[in-house]
Write a protein that holds these residues in place. Structure first.
Motif, short mmCIF file in Angstrom:
data_model
loop_
_atom_site.label_atom_id
_atom_site.label_comp_id
_atom_site.label_asym_id
_atom_site.label_seq_id
_atom_site.Cartn_x
_atom_site.Cartn_y
_atom_site.Cartn_z
N GLY A 4 58.93 26.08 16.40
CA GLY A 4 58.11 26.55 15.28
C GLY A 4 57.76 25.47 14.28
O GLY A 4 56.89 25.65 13.43
N HIS A 5 58.45 24.31 14.39
CA HIS A 5 58.28 23.28 13.37
C HIS A 5 57.11 22.33 13.64
O HIS A 5 56.61 21.71 12.71
CB HIS A 5 59.57 22.47 13.20
N THR A 6 56.71 22.19 14.90
CA THR A 6 55.57 21.29 15.19
C THR A 6 54.33 21.85 14.49
O THR A 6 53.66 21.14 13.73
CB THR A 6 55.34 21.19 16.72
N VAL A 7 54.07 23.11 14.71
CA VAL A 7 52.93 23.75 14.05
C VAL A 7 53.25 23.99 12.56
O VAL A 7 52.42 23.74 11.68
CB VAL A 7 52.57 25.09 14.75
N GLY A 8 54.47 24.44 12.28
CA GLY A 8 54.86 24.78 10.91
C GLY A 8 54.74 23.61 9.95
O GLY A 8 54.19 23.73 8.85
N HIS A 9 55.26 22.44 10.35
CA HIS A 9 55.18 21.26 9.49
C HIS A 9 53.73 20.88 9.22
O HIS A 9 53.37 20.48 8.12
CB HIS A 9 55.89 20.06 10.13
N ALA A 10 52.91 20.97 10.27
CA ALA A 10 51.48 20.60 10.12
C ALA A 10 50.80 21.55 9.13
O ALA A 10 49.99 21.13 8.30
CB ALA A 10 50.79 20.62 11.48
N ILE A 11 51.16 22.84 9.21
CA ILE A 11 50.59 23.82 8.26
C ILE A 11 51.01 23.46 6.83
O ILE A 11 50.18 23.42 5.91
CB ILE A 11 51.06 25.25 8.59
N GLU A 12 52.31 23.15 6.65
CA GLU A 12 52.80 22.79 5.31
C GLU A 12 52.06 21.57 4.78
O GLU A 12 51.66 21.51 3.62
CB GLU A 12 54.30 22.45 5.37
N VAL A 14 46.91 16.69 12.78
CA VAL A 14 48.13 16.47 11.98
C VAL A 14 49.38 16.57 12.87
O VAL A 14 50.31 15.78 12.75
CB VAL A 14 48.20 17.46 10.80
N MET A 15 49.36 17.52 13.81
CA MET A 15 50.51 17.68 14.71
C MET A 15 50.78 16.41 15.52
O MET A 15 51.92 16.06 15.79
CB MET A 15 50.26 18.85 15.67
N LYS A 40 58.08 14.06 15.58
CA LYS A 40 58.61 14.44 16.88
C LYS A 40 57.76 13.92 18.04
O LYS A 40 58.10 14.12 19.20
CB LYS A 40 58.71 15.98 16.98
N VAL A 41 56.65 13.22 17.71
CA VAL A 41 55.82 12.66 18.76
C VAL A 41 56.50 11.42 19.33
O VAL A 41 56.94 10.54 18.60
CB VAL A 41 54.41 12.31 18.21
N LEU A 42 56.62 11.37 20.66
CA LEU A 42 57.25 10.22 21.31
C LEU A 42 56.27 9.67 22.33
O LEU A 42 55.81 10.40 23.20
CB LEU A 42 58.55 10.69 21.99
N ALA A 43 55.97 8.37 22.21
CA ALA A 43 55.02 7.71 23.12
C ALA A 43 53.74 8.53 23.28
O ALA A 43 53.23 8.71 24.38
CB ALA A 43 55.68 7.46 24.47
N PRO A 91 49.23 20.61 27.65
CA PRO A 91 47.90 20.02 27.45
C PRO A 91 47.34 20.39 26.07
O PRO A 91 47.43 21.55 25.66
CB PRO A 91 47.05 20.65 28.55
N LEU A 92 46.76 19.42 25.40
CA LEU A 92 46.22 19.69 24.06
C LEU A 92 45.09 20.71 24.10
O LEU A 92 44.88 21.46 23.15
CB LEU A 92 45.75 18.39 23.41
N THR A 93 44.37 20.75 25.23
CA THR A 93 43.28 21.73 25.35
C THR A 93 43.83 23.16 25.30
O THR A 93 43.22 24.05 24.73
CB THR A 93 42.52 21.53 26.68
N LEU A 94 45.02 23.32 25.91
CA LEU A 94 45.64 24.65 25.90
C LEU A 94 46.07 25.02 24.47
O LEU A 94 45.88 26.15 24.02
CB LEU A 94 46.84 24.66 26.85
#
Ligand SMILES: NC(=O)c1ccc[n+]([C@@H]2O[C@H](COP(=O)([O-])OP(=O)(O)OC[C@H]3O[C@@H](n4cnc5c(N)ncnc54)[C@H](O)[C@@H]3O)[C@@H](O)[C@H]2O)c1
Length: 356
Positions: A239-247, A311-312, A317-320, A341-344
């Motif tokens: 929930g934090h990948t999307v949640g942090h970006a929203i914040e 933003v995400m 948490k992004v690695l390489a 996939p980012l498209t998904l």
């Protein structure tokens, strides 16, 4: 009834979640071998209780009151705590007690980690979020203008001492935000906890220390397996990948952290579903619990999916170049994956999924 959990990292420490015990802090500290002078850094909302603790902890105890809220997690407050501790001639065997929500826990914990190259800290959480999440695990720190929690240290407490009776004065909205993290713990590792939360009365459930303790137990288990967030601990980021970006996009303080996480979990469960990792029922069951706890699930209208995606991809948490997602396979079991996939993601953000 045993009210004590145990983090086993390093020399280990007890995590006590109980009811009507906060006045017994001095005994609890002695029981873990803490005998130095006590410096209580307390949230201003807990002034009366903090003053009582000063008397209980005896001669030489100092008290500093700090306002809760994200604005206090800064260099100025940190310096204020250092000044207070040095003014009171803090010594290596002294104890800092962080008595407040996650903000006090993080900033006072970081002060304890760094003053005199580290003194003991006791975490005494007074919000539900701090109890089920931030007080356990040793992450401390402050924010920087360029990002949240950018300056910090791992500094495990010697004791976590949580009394659910202190939650009586917590506003309903803060309480609900804390439940969001407890619900997250149910989804990632404890199906029975999820079911019990789904049937509990959201306004009164915190009076049941056993329920809060089970939510804390998930965090304790995860920290015991992976203290430095290499693998298992990343599950807590559900929930934090999307949640942090929203914040970040809304600006901190518009939504409470737990509210942003609830929206994030709702979207990330749909991503898991679109990947055929889980059944659509995970999304609908989770949403029903969020509704029950009065937590939001809809992406705020002012946030556009492309901006959110952008933003995400800048997240810690992004690695390489790959986002590491924590996603549910079913209620009670989540996994870490980079294969999304980012498209998904974009498709879920723009169209949602069909849960019929
Ligand atoms: N270290 C970690 O592992 C970790 C994990 C999750 C979150 N956090 C951090 O925790 C912070 C959020 O914590 P929070 O939600 O507890 O925020 P907070 O500490 O700001 O508390 C929320 C509000 O409740 C008030 N308050 C605290 N206890 C109260 C009580 N008993 N009665 C009435 N009011 C009370 C505070 O003054 C504040 O206004 C964020 O900065 C986040 O980054 C840290």
């Amino acid at each position: 009834m045993n009210d004590t959990l145990r983090v086993t990292v390093g020399t280990g420490y007890p995590v006590i979640v109980a009811s009507d015990v906060w006045q017994d802090l001095p005994d609890a500290m002695r029981a873990v071998g803490l005998h130095g002078r006590v410096h209580i850094i307390a949230d201003t909302h807990l002034r009366a209780q903090a003053e009582q603790l000063v008397s209980a902890c005896g001669e030489g105890t100092s008290l500093l009151l700090i306002a809760g809220g994200e604005a206090s997690k800064d260099m100025l407050t940190l310096m204020h705590i250092y000044n207070h501790l040095l003014h009171h001639r803090v010594e290596r065997r002294d104890i800092v007690v962080a008595f407040g929500g996650g903000v006090i826990g993080d900033v006072a914990g970081f002060a304890a980690a760094t003053i005199l190259r580290g003194v003991a800290v006791v975490q005494m959480p007074t919000t539900l979020l701090a109890m089920v999440d931030s007080a356990v695990g040793g992450k401390t720190g402050i924010n920087h203008a360029l990002g949240k929690n950018m300056i910090g240290a791992f500094h495990q407490p010697r004791l976590v001492y949580a009394d659910v009776t202190l939650l009586k004065t917590l506003p309903q909205r803060e309480l609900a935000a804390g439940w969001a993290e407890a619900i997250k713990h149910g989804v990632i590792r404890d199906a029975q906890l999820f079911d019990d939360l789904a049937s509990a009365d959201p306004t009164n459930a915190f009076f049941d220390p056993a329920l809060v303790r089970r939510a804390v137990a998930v965090k304790v288990d995860v920290v015991n397996i992976d203290v430095h967030e290499q693998a298992e601990r990343m599950l807590l980021n559900y929930g934090h990948t999307v949640g942090h970006a929203i914040e970040q996009l809304l600006g901190y303080g518009v939504l409470l952290h737990g509210e942003a996480i609830a929206i994030g979990m709702h979207i990330e469960a749909q991503i898991a579903c679109a990947l055929h990792l889980c059944e659509p029922s995970v999304v609908t069951r989770q949403k029903a619990v969020f509704d029950r706890y009065n937590l939001p699930t809809a992406l705020p209208a002012e946030i556009s999916p492309p901006k959110l995606l952008e933003v995400m991809q800048r997240d810690k948490k992004v690695l390489a170049g790959h986002i590491r997602w924590a996603l549910p396979e079913k209620i009670g079991y989540a996994i870490i994956t980079r294969d999304v996939p980012l498209t998904l993601v974009e498709q879920v953000l723009t169209q949602g999924i069909n849960t019929q």
